[in-house]
Write an enzyme that holds these catalytic residues in place. Structure first.
Site, mmCIF file in Angstrom:
data_model
loop_
_atom_site.group_PDB
_atom_site.id
_atom_site.type_symbol
_atom_site.label_atom_id
_atom_site.label_comp_id
_atom_site.label_asym_id
_atom_site.label_seq_id
_atom_site.Cartn_x
_atom_site.Cartn_y
_atom_site.Cartn_z
ATOM 1 N N HIS A 1 1.754 4.514 -2.815
ATOM 2 C CA HIS A 1 1.886 5.972 -2.667
ATOM 3 C C HIS A 1 3.255 6.414 -3.178
ATOM 4 C CE1 HIS A 1 -1.747 6.871 -0.470
ATOM 5 N NE2 HIS A 1 -1.468 6.076 0.533
ATOM 6 N N HIS A 56 0.833 -1.202 0.000
ATOM 7 C CA HIS A 56 0.000 0.000 0.000
ATOM 8 C C HIS A 56 0.874 1.261 0.000
ATOM 9 C CE1 HIS A 56 -3.547 2.490 1.389
ATOM 10 N NE2 HIS A 56 -2.538 3.264 1.773
ATOM 11 N N GLU A 57 1.768 1.344 0.968
ATOM 12 C CA GLU A 57 2.611 2.546 1.059
ATOM 13 C C GLU A 57 3.511 2.660 -0.162
ATOM 14 O OE1 GLU A 57 1.770 4.745 3.046
ATOM 15 O OE2 GLU A 57 0.507 3.493 4.323
ATOM 16 N N HIS A 81 3.351 6.661 -6.844
ATOM 17 C CA HIS A 81 2.618 7.859 -7.275
ATOM 18 C C HIS A 81 3.560 9.069 -7.266
ATOM 19 C CE1 HIS A 81 -1.396 10.315 -6.711
ATOM 20 N NE2 HIS A 81 -0.938 10.393 -7.932
#
Ligand SMILES: [Zn+2]
Length: 698
Positions: free
Chosen positions: A496, A492-493, A499
């Site tokens: 980010h 998940h991290e 991104h």
């Protein structure tokens, strides 16, 4: 008064020392002369921050003055673009400070945070409420059709203008004064909330001295607790903390119901102990001030104010969405509670299921039903292997390569640093900091020491990204072995981080809507347990054996297990967040009472506590998720649907879909409307079906 004098002295010092030397003895004021411009952490001391902040405020003031005093008619170049690029020093200092204060704080940094927060609030208001500046921005905005602007420039102009209005630039002088007071008080309260929470988290420990207190705990969990005791100079004992990797296994496995109750009560009473670190009065005040501020700005509630710039747009829309999922999930959670009570009765336990029992009986049922528990899978989720797995996925999708670098400054020995490249070309730097410690706040997050952009002359600035988790610690004879959930958090991290790394924007300044920003992170979670991916990284930490197909099948089958609970505890927190922020009249809330009544209203069952109770809900009181905690599930509509785009091709690594995802979404930052970005990627708006299916709630 004393403080004011000190500040003046500091300002003078900062200004004079700068004049005297070319290279400053404050490293924060120099160009970072390190590989890739990473902050020179070993040179940066706490004493450097306040002078650097003050210099940052001064520089930005001078830059703003130059924009205002420009004799030419306001236009995009001389006003909007200049605004996007102003305050670079302050930004640089703030990012270093913010990252360190979250991931590796100490008393000095906390004191600086308390001191700087209100000054920074006043400084921001000096800019946001400056009427001459606003009139320039407004003039460009009102005449926007006269300028030949690109879509990106139009979006920046639009966002800039609206942020000024949302910050109070159009208010009367009296109202501006009220707003300043509110902002300053809020800035102090938010800092206090976070510092209390850290003190409360570190303040509780379950210390066990007798072997019989360890009944039911797997060997690995006992070793963890022994290692924790050793690190606290309590050798020979076992210590469990309120950090999730320490607490959760205890709740899952401990046969000692009394101790489970003790530990879990310690957790859910954080900030609610009527002691010096109590957060109730602080929250009540924050909620009241947020409502007052929103009214002043012309909104009927803080939620209306906050949601205006999100995809959801209105509180009604969010309540409707949350309500839909709540309806689907609550009966499932009730059935799960029923199954646990049945098991308790069968075992002859003469008690009603309580919140501290949930993990324990869930684990038993899971074991009976799927012959699966975390301890079976942990050996295959060595943290280094999981990271290899996520790098592999990023390589297959986006062609990225991650090379470990040991020559780059780090702020703590636990940090691992990677250079990210594509086709041999530099993309950015990624720091990963995985283990809990008292100097780190709870949870997991991703940030940047420097964001990607083009500088004012159009030259590329590469990102320096940091991702932080609180994962299971290694012990003296075992590496860090993760649960499947922890592996998912890393992915998940990392989403980010991608991104930020794959961002390809020109101007800094547009932010990504809160209820869109979890799409890039949550979509990565879809790959973590894919058999094709597991085969690559899920290797036994001792034998190197690839995770057996039999376990993969079990993982797949157990995928939707306990989903009623997971969904309901999350939704309860989201609803609590929305209810606090949808209050229309400023009032002094009784926090316990408000929380209880809210949960009653929705019919939350007593066996489940909200994922975050009010007094430790950092996302909404300290972080940026106020009236925004719903975003995770909102984004799940998007990520479930977006992952379908890969599935539909029959290839979860489809390069064509990946490059479209990068081009239309990851690279764009906030430079384009969120829904537009999504439709450009997918060709249509997503529906709620994929989400319900994903959670087995259909
Ligand atoms: Zn996230």
């Amino acid at each position: 008064m004393k403080k004011a004098l000190l500040l003046i002295a500091l300002i003078t010092m900062a200004l004079t020392s700068c004049k005297q030397k070319v290279k400053n003895d404050n490293p924060l004021l120099n160009e970072f002369d390190t590989p890739f411009g990473v902050p020179p952490f070993e040179l940066i001391k706490a004493k450097h921050f306040i002078p650097a902040y003050l210099k940052g405020f001064e520089e930005q003031k001078a830059e703003i003055k130059a924009i205002i005093n420009n004799p030419e008619e306001p236009d995009f170049e001389n006003t909007i673009k200049m605004l996007a690029y102003n305050g670079e020093l302050l930004n640089k200092v703030g990012r270093v400070f913010g990252s360190l204060n979250s991931a590796h704080t100490n008393d000095s940094l906390q004191a600086i945070n308390r001191e700087i927060a209100p000054i920074a609030s006043r400084h921001r208001d000096d800019i946001n409420l400056n009427d001459t500046l606003f009139q320039r921005v407004k003039s460009v905005y009102d005449n926007r059709d006269k300028f030949k602007l690109t879509d990106v420039e139009k979006k920046l102009l639009d966002d800039t203008y609206k942020e000024f209005v949302r910050s109070g630039a159009a208010l009367s002088p009296e109202d501006k004064e009220k707003l300043r007071k509110i902002n300053e008080e809020l800035s102090k309260l938010q800092v206090q909330f976070g510092q209390n929470l850290l003190a409360e988290t570190n303040g509780f420990k379950l210390i066990l001295v007798k072997k019989e207190d360890l009944s039911g705990l797997p060997e690995g969990v006992i070793e963890q607790a022994a290692a924790m005791a050793k690190s606290l100079k309590m050798e020979g004992k076992w210590v469990f903390t309120l950090q999730v990797p320490s607490m959760t296994p205890f709740l899952q496995y401990s046969d000692r119901r009394d101790l489970r109750e003790k530990l879990f009560t310690g957790y859910f009473m954080k900030g609610d102990n009527d002691n010096e670190f109590d957060n109730k009065a602080i929250i009540a005040r924050i909620a009241r001030l947020r409502t007052e501020r929103s009214k002043l700005l012309g909104y009927d509630s803080f939620a209306s104010y906050a949601l205006e710039r999100n995809m959801a747009k209105t509180p009604e829309k969010v309540f409707e969405f949350l309500g839909q999922v709540w309806e689907a999930a609550l009966p499932v959670a009730k059935a799960e509670a029923g199954a646990q009570q049945e098991l308790i009765n069968q075992e002859g336990g003469k008690f009603m299921l309580q919140p501290w029992d949930w993990w324990y009986y869930t684990e038993k049922i899971k074991k009976a039903r799927y012959d699966l528990d975390d301890e079976i899978t942990r050996p295959y989720f060595k943290i280094d292997n999981v990271m290899e797995g996520m790098f592999y996925v990023a390589n297959r999708l986006y062609g990225l390569t991650f090379t470990k670098r040991d020559d780059i400054p780090k702020y703590h020995p636990d940090v691992n640093t990677f250079e990210v490249t594509r086709d041999g070309k530099h993309v950015g730097i990624l720091m990963i900091d995985n283990y809990p410690r008292p100097s780190k706040r709870g949870g997991a997050w991703c940030g940047t020491f420097r964001s990607q952009k083009r500088d004012i002359n159009g030259k590329m600035v590469y990102p320096v990204v940091t991702m932080v988790t609180n994962s299971t610690l290694p012990t003296s004879d075992k590496p860090s072995l993760l649960t499947a959930t922890e592996a998912e958090t890393l992915f998940h991290e990392f989403g980010h981080a991608l991104h930020s790394l794959l961002s390809d924007i020109t101007y800094p300044g547009n932010s990504v809507p809160r209820d869109f920003v979890e799409l890039p992170s949550q979509i990565m979670e879809h790959w973590v347990l894919e058999p094709e991916v597991l085969k690559v990284y899920a290797k036994h930490y001792q034998t190197g054996e690839i995770i057996p197909q039999e376990i993969v099948d079990k993982l797949e089958k157990a995928n939707k297990f306990n989903m009623g609970f997971i969904t309901v505890e999350y939704l309860a927190a989201s609803l609590l967040d929305m209810e606090y922020h949808a209050v229309k009249e400023p009032s002094d809330l009784d926090i316990r009472d408000f929380e209880n009544k809210t949960m009653e209203k929705y019919g939350l069952i007593p066996e489940i506590k909200p994922r975050y109770r009010s007094t430790y809900f950092n996302h909404i009181w300290g972080g940026g998720y106020s009236a925004g905690y719903y975003s995770y599930m909102w984004c799940e509509i998007l990520d479930s649907d977006a992952f379908q785009a890969f599935r539909e091709t029959g290839d979860i690594f489809n390069r064509e879909v990946a490059s479209r995802f990068e081009k239309e979404i990851l690279s764009k930052g906030g430079s384009r409307d969120a829904l537009e970005m999504y439709i450009a990627f997918r060709g249509k708006e997503p529906g709620i079906e994929a989400l319900l299916e994903n959670r087995g709630l259909k």
